[in-house]
Write an enzyme that holds these catalytic residues in place. Structure first.
Site, PDB file in Angstrom:
ATOM      1  N   LYS A   1       4.576  16.032  26.894  1.00  0.00           N
ATOM      2  CA  LYS A   1       4.910  16.489  25.538  1.00  0.00           C
ATOM      3  C   LYS A   1       5.264  15.302  24.642  1.00  0.00           C
ATOM      4  CE  LYS A   1       8.256  19.240  26.895  1.00  0.00           C
ATOM      5  NZ  LYS A   1       8.210  18.937  28.353  1.00  0.00           N
TER       6      LYS A   1
ATOM      7  N   ARG B   1      12.212  26.808  23.337  1.00  0.00           N
ATOM      8  CA  ARG B   1      12.210  26.717  24.795  1.00  0.00           C
ATOM      9  C   ARG B   1      12.615  28.024  25.470  1.00  0.00           C
ATOM     10  NH1 ARG B   1      12.657  21.004  26.070  1.00  0.00           N
ATOM     11  NH2 ARG B   1      13.062  20.705  28.276  1.00  0.00           N
TER      12      ARG B   1
ATOM     13  N   ARG C   1       9.017   7.610  35.985  1.00  0.00           N
ATOM     14  CA  ARG C   1       9.749   7.100  34.816  1.00  0.00           C
ATOM     15  C   ARG C   1      11.167   6.668  35.194  1.00  0.00           C
ATOM     16  NH1 ARG C   1       9.956  11.290  30.236  1.00  0.00           N
ATOM     17  NH2 ARG C   1      11.318  12.292  31.742  1.00  0.00           N
TER      18      ARG C   1
ATOM     19  N   ARG D   1      15.962   8.226  32.420  1.00  0.00           N
ATOM     20  CA  ARG D   1      16.953   9.065  31.736  1.00  0.00           C
ATOM     21  C   ARG D   1      17.964   9.604  32.739  1.00  0.00           C
ATOM     22  NH1 ARG D   1      12.674  12.923  28.761  1.00  0.00           N
ATOM     23  NH2 ARG D   1      13.937  14.426  29.927  1.00  0.00           N
TER      24      ARG D   1
ATOM     25  N   ARG E   1      15.086  21.539  36.284  1.00  0.00           N
ATOM     26  CA  ARG E   1      14.353  21.513  35.000  1.00  0.00           C
ATOM     27  C   ARG E   1      13.041  22.295  35.118  1.00  0.00           C
ATOM     28  NH1 ARG E   1      14.163  15.256  34.324  1.00  0.00           N
ATOM     29  NH2 ARG E   1      12.692  15.687  32.625  1.00  0.00           N
TER      30      ARG E   1
HETATM   31  P1  AP5 Z   1       6.363  12.594  28.855  1.00  0.00           P
HETATM   32  O1  AP5 Z   1       5.376  12.394  27.783  1.00  0.00           O
HETATM   33  O2  AP5 Z   1       7.722  12.027  28.681  1.00  0.00           O
HETATM   34  O3  AP5 Z   1       6.452  14.149  29.236  1.00  0.00           O
HETATM   35  P2  AP5 Z   1       7.417  15.266  28.668  1.00  0.00           P
HETATM   36  O4  AP5 Z   1       6.663  16.548  28.775  1.00  0.00           O
HETATM   37  O5  AP5 Z   1       7.925  14.859  27.327  1.00  0.00           O
HETATM   38  O6  AP5 Z   1       8.555  15.229  29.759  1.00  0.00           O
HETATM   39  P3  AP5 Z   1      10.138  15.266  29.592  1.00  0.00           P
HETATM   40  O7  AP5 Z   1      10.677  14.787  30.883  1.00  0.00           O
HETATM   41  O8  AP5 Z   1      10.594  14.596  28.358  1.00  0.00           O
HETATM   42  O9  AP5 Z   1      10.327  16.842  29.427  1.00  0.00           O
HETATM   43  P4  AP5 Z   1      11.591  17.726  29.443  1.00  0.00           P
HETATM   44  O10 AP5 Z   1      11.108  18.998  28.877  1.00  0.00           O
HETATM   45  O11 AP5 Z   1      12.211  17.803  30.796  1.00  0.00           O
HETATM   46  O12 AP5 Z   1      12.658  16.922  28.568  1.00  0.00           O
HETATM   47  P5  AP5 Z   1      13.220  17.092  27.095  1.00  0.00           P
HETATM   48  O13 AP5 Z   1      13.563  15.752  26.627  1.00  0.00           O
HETATM   49  O14 AP5 Z   1      12.363  17.944  26.265  1.00  0.00           O
HETATM   50  O15 AP5 Z   1       5.732  12.027  30.212  1.00  0.00           O
HETATM   51  C1  AP5 Z   1       6.482  11.916  31.396  1.00  0.00           C
HETATM   52  C2  AP5 Z   1       6.093  10.637  32.143  1.00  0.00           C
HETATM   53  O16 AP5 Z   1       4.740  10.722  32.535  1.00  0.00           O
HETATM   54  C3  AP5 Z   1       6.203   9.373  31.289  1.00  0.00           C
HETATM   55  O17 AP5 Z   1       6.607   8.298  32.101  1.00  0.00           O
HETATM   56  C4  AP5 Z   1       4.786   9.171  30.763  1.00  0.00           C
HETATM   57  O18 AP5 Z   1       4.513   7.836  30.489  1.00  0.00           O
HETATM   58  C5  AP5 Z   1       3.951   9.718  31.900  1.00  0.00           C
HETATM   59  N1  AP5 Z   1       2.709  10.365  31.440  1.00  0.00           N
HETATM   60  C6  AP5 Z   1       2.542  11.132  30.327  1.00  0.00           C
HETATM   61  N2  AP5 Z   1       1.279  11.570  30.235  1.00  0.00           N
HETATM   62  C7  AP5 Z   1       0.627  11.095  31.327  1.00  0.00           C
HETATM   63  C8  AP5 Z   1      -0.715  11.222  31.809  1.00  0.00           C
HETATM   64  N3  AP5 Z   1      -1.649  11.924  31.126  1.00  0.00           N
HETATM   65  N4  AP5 Z   1      -1.038  10.618  32.975  1.00  0.00           N
HETATM   66  C9  AP5 Z   1      -0.106   9.909  33.663  1.00  0.00           C
HETATM   67  N5  AP5 Z   1       1.181   9.734  33.269  1.00  0.00           N
HETATM   68  C10 AP5 Z   1       1.541  10.324  32.102  1.00  0.00           C
HETATM   69  O19 AP5 Z   1      14.571  17.909  27.350  1.00  0.00           O
HETATM   70  C11 AP5 Z   1      15.630  17.309  28.074  1.00  0.00           C
HETATM   71  C12 AP5 Z   1      16.847  18.221  28.091  1.00  0.00           C
HETATM   72  O20 AP5 Z   1      17.313  18.430  26.736  1.00  0.00           O
HETATM   73  C13 AP5 Z   1      16.650  19.645  28.626  1.00  0.00           C
HETATM   74  O21 AP5 Z   1      16.734  19.684  30.047  1.00  0.00           O
HETATM   75  C14 AP5 Z   1      17.799  20.376  27.957  1.00  0.00           C
HETATM   76  O22 AP5 Z   1      19.024  20.076  28.596  1.00  0.00           O
HETATM   77  C15 AP5 Z   1      17.827  19.746  26.573  1.00  0.00           C
HETATM   78  N6  AP5 Z   1      16.983  20.461  25.581  1.00  0.00           N
HETATM   79  C16 AP5 Z   1      15.897  19.951  24.932  1.00  0.00           C
HETATM   80  N7  AP5 Z   1      15.368  20.863  24.103  1.00  0.00           N
HETATM   81  C17 AP5 Z   1      16.111  21.990  24.226  1.00  0.00           C
HETATM   82  C18 AP5 Z   1      16.052  23.280  23.636  1.00  0.00           C
HETATM   83  N8  AP5 Z   1      15.093  23.605  22.743  1.00  0.00           N
HETATM   84  N9  AP5 Z   1      16.969  24.204  24.010  1.00  0.00           N
HETATM   85  C19 AP5 Z   1      17.950  23.901  24.899  1.00  0.00           C
HETATM   86  N10 AP5 Z   1      18.068  22.687  25.494  1.00  0.00           N
HETATM   87  C20 AP5 Z   1      17.153  21.738  25.167  1.00  0.00           C
HETATM   88 MG    MG Z   2       9.790  14.447  26.519  1.00  0.00          MG
END
Ligand code: AP5
Ligand code: MG
Length: 195
Positions: A13, A89, A128, A135, A147
């Site tokens: 994402k 979400r 990562r 993180r 997660r």
């Molecule tokens: P990346 O692009 O970072 O993937 P991502 O989908 O963004 O993964 P996240 O770990 O950020 O998702 P998440 O939903 O757990 O975290 P968020 O920050 O939203 O890619 C991941 C890795 O793979 C990277 O190293 C990248 O380089 C690599 N990669 C990417 N594409 C690739 C490819 N095609 N091939 C190979 N490698 C690749 O949320 C974190 C926390 O915040 C939640 O747990 C919650 O506590 C809180 N939160 C956030 N939003 C809300 C909400 N709306 N409501 C309530 N709590 C929330």
């Molecule tokens: Mg992300």
């Protein structure tokens, strides 16, 4: 262009959010990134949400909407659109966000669902964890599994919500970042040809 990205942790994402925001000249809004900035700056909000992120649990809605609402309004005013990553979400968030967006006339044009098996998602997140971008929620396997479980239980119902509205583009997220971006742009084009 107004886009929402859906997908499990590690689906890409953030990676696709950057690329698509660049492609369409709008702002990439990552809810997780906004929370991590608040935590890093040790703000009152940051202190309230820190433990939820560390545990891999969702932050309560009342702490989510103010932050995201302000970022979306700002992005619409300055760039005419947004790429939302990590929000909404839950069904409750999606319904409330849809009502707010409809009132403001800024409902999403397309929702891009990044499909990735859990085992590959886990590997990407763990990959990562070792780098400079590691993180607080990337190191512990139990937290990564939580997660993923939260995604399946709370976020997957949104797939049906958006499908019924005819705005869902389902993309295989297992290719290279460039392949995924191209597939997303093609699918968005089909859904929102005027953009
Ligand atoms: P990346 O692009 O970072 O993937 P991502 O989908 O963004 O993964 P996240 O770990 O950020 O998702 P998440 O939903 O757990 O975290 P968020 O920050 O939203 O890619 C991941 C890795 O793979 C990277 O190293 C990248 O380089 C690599 N990669 C990417 N594409 C690739 C490819 N095609 N091939 C190979 N490698 C690749 O949320 C974190 C926390 O915040 C939640 O747990 C919650 O506590 C809180 N939160 C956030 N939003 C809300 C909400 N709306 N409501 C309530 N709590 C929330
Ligand atoms: Mg992300």
């Amino acid at each position: 262009m107004r886009l929402v990205l859906l997908g499990p942790p590690g689906a890409g994402k953030g990676t696709q959010g950057e690329a698509l925001a660049h492609r369409y000249g709008v702002t990439h809004i990552s809810s997780g990134e906004l929370f991590r900035q608040q935590i890093a700056a040790d703000t009152p909000l940051g202190r309230q949400v820190r433990q939820y992120l560390a545990d891999g649990l969702l932050v309560p809605d009342d702490l989510v909407f103010d932050l995201i609402g302000a970022a979306v309004s700002q992005s619409v005013a300055s760039a005419g659109g947004y790429v939302l990553d990590g929000f909404p979400r839950t069904l409750a968030q999606a319904e409330r966000a849809h009502d707010m967006a409809a009132q403001a006339g800024v409902v999403a044009d397309a929702v891009v669902l990044l499909v990735l098996p859990d085992d590959i998602a886990r590997q990407r997140v763990l990959g990562r964890a070792d780098g400079a971008d590691g993180r607080i929620d990337d190191h512990d396997r139990a937290v990564i599994d939580r997660r993923l479980a939260v995604y399946h239980a709370e976020t997957e119902p949104l797939i049906d919500f958006y499908q019924r509205r005819g705005v869902l583009a389902t993309i295989d997220a297992s290719g290279t970042p460039e392949q995924v971006t191209s597939a997303a742009i093609e699918a968005i084009q089909r859904l929102a040809p005027a953009r």
